[in-house]
Design a protein around this motif. Structure first.
Motif, PDB file in Angstrom:
ATOM      1  N   UNK A  11       0.826  -1.215   0.000  1.00  0.00           N
ATOM      2  CA  UNK A  11       0.000   0.000   0.000  1.00  0.00           C
ATOM      3  C   UNK A  11       0.855   1.256   0.000  1.00  0.00           C
ATOM      4  N   UNK A  12       2.089   1.143   0.548  1.00  0.00           N
ATOM      5  CA  UNK A  12       2.965   2.310   0.644  1.00  0.00           C
ATOM      6  C   UNK A  12       3.842   2.486  -0.596  1.00  0.00           C
ATOM      7  N   UNK A  13       3.815   1.490  -1.505  1.00  0.00           N
ATOM      8  CA  UNK A  13       4.713   1.522  -2.656  1.00  0.00           C
ATOM      9  C   UNK A  13       4.488   2.736  -3.554  1.00  0.00           C
ATOM     10  N   UNK A  14       3.235   3.082  -3.775  1.00  0.00           N
ATOM     11  CA  UNK A  14       2.925   4.156  -4.729  1.00  0.00           C
ATOM     12  C   UNK A  14       2.512   5.468  -4.061  1.00  0.00           C
ATOM     13  N   UNK A  15       2.732   5.553  -2.759  1.00  0.00           N
ATOM     14  CA  UNK A  15       2.291   6.739  -2.057  1.00  0.00           C
ATOM     15  C   UNK A  15       3.223   7.927  -2.335  1.00  0.00           C
ATOM     16  N   UNK A  16       2.649   9.103  -2.420  1.00  0.00           N
ATOM     17  CA  UNK A  16       3.423  10.338  -2.567  1.00  0.00           C
ATOM     18  C   UNK A  16       3.743  10.860  -1.168  1.00  0.00           C
ATOM     19  N   UNK A  17       4.973  11.317  -0.960  1.00  0.00           N
ATOM     20  CA  UNK A  17       5.385  11.794   0.357  1.00  0.00           C
ATOM     21  C   UNK A  17       5.666  13.290   0.313  1.00  0.00           C
ATOM     22  N   UNK A  18       5.354  13.941   1.416  1.00  0.00           N
ATOM     23  CA  UNK A  18       5.638  15.367   1.543  1.00  0.00           C
ATOM     24  C   UNK A  18       6.373  15.645   2.839  1.00  0.00           C
ATOM     25  N   UNK A  19       7.154  16.713   2.854  1.00  0.00           N
ATOM     26  CA  UNK A  19       7.906  17.087   4.060  1.00  0.00           C
ATOM     27  C   UNK A  19       7.185  18.230   4.765  1.00  0.00           C
ATOM     28  N   UNK A  20       6.956  18.050   6.075  1.00  0.00           N
ATOM     29  CA  UNK A  20       6.198  19.042   6.835  1.00  0.00           C
ATOM     30  C   UNK A  20       6.924  19.343   8.143  1.00  0.00           C
ATOM     31  N   UNK A  21       7.005  20.638   8.481  1.00  0.00           N
ATOM     32  CA  UNK A  21       7.599  21.039   9.756  1.00  0.00           C
ATOM     33  C   UNK A  21       6.558  20.941  10.860  1.00  0.00           C
ATOM     34  N   UNK A  22       6.979  20.402  12.015  1.00  0.00           N
ATOM     35  CA  UNK A  22       6.047  20.279  13.134  1.00  0.00           C
ATOM     36  C   UNK A  22       5.499  21.643  13.554  1.00  0.00           C
ATOM     37  N   UNK A  23       6.341  22.667  13.486  1.00  0.00           N
ATOM     38  CA  UNK A  23       5.905  24.015  13.868  1.00  0.00           C
ATOM     39  C   UNK A  23       4.840  24.582  12.951  1.00  0.00           C
ATOM     40  N   UNK A  24       4.781  24.063  11.708  1.00  0.00           N
ATOM     41  CA  UNK A  24       3.733  24.495  10.778  1.00  0.00           C
ATOM     42  C   UNK A  24       2.433  23.729  11.010  1.00  0.00           C
ATOM     43  N   UNK A  67      11.308  23.005  14.723  1.00  0.00           N
ATOM     44  CA  UNK A  67      12.119  22.971  13.508  1.00  0.00           C
ATOM     45  C   UNK A  67      12.159  21.595  12.854  1.00  0.00           C
ATOM     46  N   UNK A  68      11.727  20.569  13.563  1.00  0.00           N
ATOM     47  CA  UNK A  68      11.818  19.202  13.038  1.00  0.00           C
ATOM     48  C   UNK A  68      10.874  18.985  11.862  1.00  0.00           C
ATOM     49  N   UNK A  69      11.407  18.412  10.789  1.00  0.00           N
ATOM     50  CA  UNK A  69      10.600  18.075   9.614  1.00  0.00           C
ATOM     51  C   UNK A  69      10.338  16.576   9.581  1.00  0.00           C
ATOM     52  N   UNK A  70       9.129  16.209   9.179  1.00  0.00           N
ATOM     53  CA  UNK A  70       8.749  14.801   9.087  1.00  0.00           C
ATOM     54  C   UNK A  70       8.156  14.520   7.710  1.00  0.00           C
ATOM     55  N   UNK A  71       8.215  13.253   7.319  1.00  0.00           N
ATOM     56  CA  UNK A  71       7.631  12.830   6.053  1.00  0.00           C
ATOM     57  C   UNK A  71       6.263  12.215   6.294  1.00  0.00           C
ATOM     58  N   UNK A  72       5.259  12.678   5.540  1.00  0.00           N
ATOM     59  CA  UNK A  72       3.892  12.179   5.663  1.00  0.00           C
ATOM     60  C   UNK A  72       3.302  11.932   4.268  1.00  0.00           C
ATOM     61  N   UNK A  73       2.347  11.004   4.167  1.00  0.00           N
ATOM     62  CA  UNK A  73       1.647  10.825   2.881  1.00  0.00           C
ATOM     63  C   UNK A  73       1.018  12.146   2.448  1.00  0.00           C
ATOM     64  N   UNK A  74       1.177  12.477   1.165  1.00  0.00           N
ATOM     65  CA  UNK A  74       0.704  13.786   0.685  1.00  0.00           C
ATOM     66  C   UNK A  74      -0.053  13.644  -0.630  1.00  0.00           C
ATOM     67  N   UNK A  75      -0.872  14.633  -0.873  1.00  0.00           N
ATOM     68  CA  UNK A  75      -1.611  14.719  -2.133  1.00  0.00           C
ATOM     69  C   UNK A  75      -1.724  16.200  -2.476  1.00  0.00           C
ATOM     70  N   UNK A  76      -1.217  16.562  -3.634  1.00  0.00           N
ATOM     71  CA  UNK A  76      -1.194  17.978  -4.037  1.00  0.00           C
ATOM     72  C   UNK A  76      -0.501  18.845  -2.987  1.00  0.00           C
ATOM     73  N   UNK A  77       0.613  18.292  -2.442  1.00  0.00           N
ATOM     74  CA  UNK A  77       1.468  18.982  -1.463  1.00  0.00           C
ATOM     75  C   UNK A  77       0.782  19.241  -0.116  1.00  0.00           C
ATOM     76  N   UNK A  78      -0.331  18.563   0.094  1.00  0.00           N
ATOM     77  CA  UNK A  78      -1.015  18.644   1.396  1.00  0.00           C
ATOM     78  C   UNK A  78      -1.112  17.246   1.995  1.00  0.00           C
ATOM     79  N   UNK A  79      -1.258  17.173   3.322  1.00  0.00           N
ATOM     80  CA  UNK A  79      -1.350  15.874   3.990  1.00  0.00           C
ATOM     81  C   UNK A  79      -2.558  15.108   3.459  1.00  0.00           C
ATOM     82  N   UNK A  80      -2.330  13.859   3.083  1.00  0.00           N
ATOM     83  CA  UNK A  80      -3.406  13.020   2.546  1.00  0.00           C
ATOM     84  C   UNK A  80      -4.099  12.300   3.709  1.00  0.00           C
TER      85      UNK A  80
END
Length: 375
Positions: free
Chosen positions: A1-14, A133-146
């Motif tokens: 299920x994770x093979x084709x997922x798009x990932x985005x980088x997000x700062x915790x402070x955001x 300041x910490x950035x994490x990777x999350x599933x994304x769609x159109x640069x937003x959290x999916x």
């Protein structure tokens, strides 16, 4: 299920407003009550960070995340479903986005633990500035959290784990959660206050030994094979992984590993290597075993729960002289009663797990059957 997922980088402070939790400037014993219902979230690395429960009014909102700023990364990051009472050095993550729920929180917490792994130590702590300041990777769609993907993923993951749990319970014969007469008696006696307890210094029960050799986490090769490598983490029974080193430096099994600075305690059944600031608690009594060890650890955790974290808090002298409460028989620790009590508690927990799993599996089957009919 994770093979084709798009990932985005997000700062915790955001994603979150991160601020210290609100807390009462009172002693722990003034906050915690036997009949309390409001959780007191502390720096504890166990029980979702909950030290105890209070009758005081909650001063922090739930459906949020908490994290201690005195530990290594996100090890003590937990989802708090309900409103709670805060504590010194606990940061409160209030989401700036919607929807937010336990499933989404669990993915974010996992991502935080991955992102902060090996990046922080006790001289470089995961404080509020670092959190923002910490950035994490999350599933994304159109640069937003999916969010839809996350909810589906967690639901499927839960269904898989339930199936595995069902198989494990059946193979292990753990579905037999009926209490013996002895177990029923000790639970009833405990509830009615009929069990006699006494305080014992840890030094009267255990040898508090240093490790045979310290293995630096930055210099060893950690893998999935070898001997357990025990560090001060609060996760995975203290085991960071497995290493292959000179076995003359293995510490004895059937002992308790005690992480200084953090007071993380775990029973280690087999011989193990250690990282820095780990003490080895070796019982002076040959009746000590895996079962009653859980009673000792619970009592120790309670005894140390009022301490603040730091290297001076858990030096050898303090550990040895700390008193723990144990059931007694003829003024000596009653190892048999401890074993029976832990066995009863395990069965009661297993009962809840079995009933929960059975209910969830029935619900899942209904949903699947309904979907099949629709198709």
């Amino acid at each position: 299920m994770l093979d084709n997922v798009e990932w985005g980088e997000f700062k915790l402070g955001d994603l979150f407003d991160i601020n210290p939790t609100k807390y009462y400037k009172l002693k722990n014993e003034e906050i915690i009550s036997k009949n309390g219902k409001i959780p007191l979230v502390s720096n504890s690395s166990i029980n979702n960070g909950v030290m105890g429960y209070s009758n005081l009014e909650a001063n922090n909102v739930g459906n949020t995340i908490t994290c201690s700023d005195t530990t290594l990364g996100a090890e003590t990051m937990y989802y708090q479903e309900n409103d709670f009472i805060g504590y010194s050095h606990i940061q409160h993550f209030v989401p700036k986005f919607k929807p937010f729920n336990k499933a989404i929180a669990s993915v974010i917490i996992s991502a935080c633990r991955v992102a902060t792994s090996k990046k922080f130590d006790y001289g470089n702590k995961f404080n509020r500035e670092a959190m923002n300041k910490t950035s994490i990777l999350l599933p994304a769609k159109n640069k937003k959290i999916d969010f839809d993907f996350i909810n589906r993923f967690i639901a499927e993951l839960e269904a898989e784990h339930l199936a595995e749990l069902e198989a494990y319970l059946a193979v292990s014969n753990l579905k037999n959660y009926t209490l013996t007469k002895e177990e029923e008696k000790i639970i009833n006696d405990f509830k009615k206050g009929k069990i006699s307890f006494n305080g014992f210094k840890i030094s009267s029960l255990f040898e508090v030994n240093s490790y045979k050799k310290r293995f630096d986490a930055n210099k060893v090769i950690i893998s999935d094979i070898g001997k357990p490598y025990v560090v001060r983490t609060s996760l995975n029974n203290g085991v960071r992984g497995y290493i292959n080193e000179d076995e003359q430096y293995l510490n004895d099994g059937n002992t308790i590993s005690f992480g200084q600075d953090t007071a993380t305690m775990f029973y280690q059944e087999k011989p193990y290597f250690t990282g820095d600031k780990i003490k080895i608690l070796k019982s002076k009594e040959n009746k000590f075993n895996k079962q009653n060890a859980q009673f000792f650890i619970t009592s120790m955790s309670k005894s140390f729960s009022s301490f603040t974290w730091g290297s001076s808090s858990f030096n050898v002298n303090i550990i040895e002289n700390q008193q723990i409460q144990l059931p007694i028989k003829e003024d000596k620790p009653d190892y048999k009663s401890m074993e029976t009590f832990i066995s009863a508690i395990q069965k009661l927990v297993i009962k809840d797990v079995v009933l929960y799993a059975d209910d969830k599996i029935k619900t899942t089957k209904k949903v699947v059957n309904n979907d099949n009919r629709c198709n």
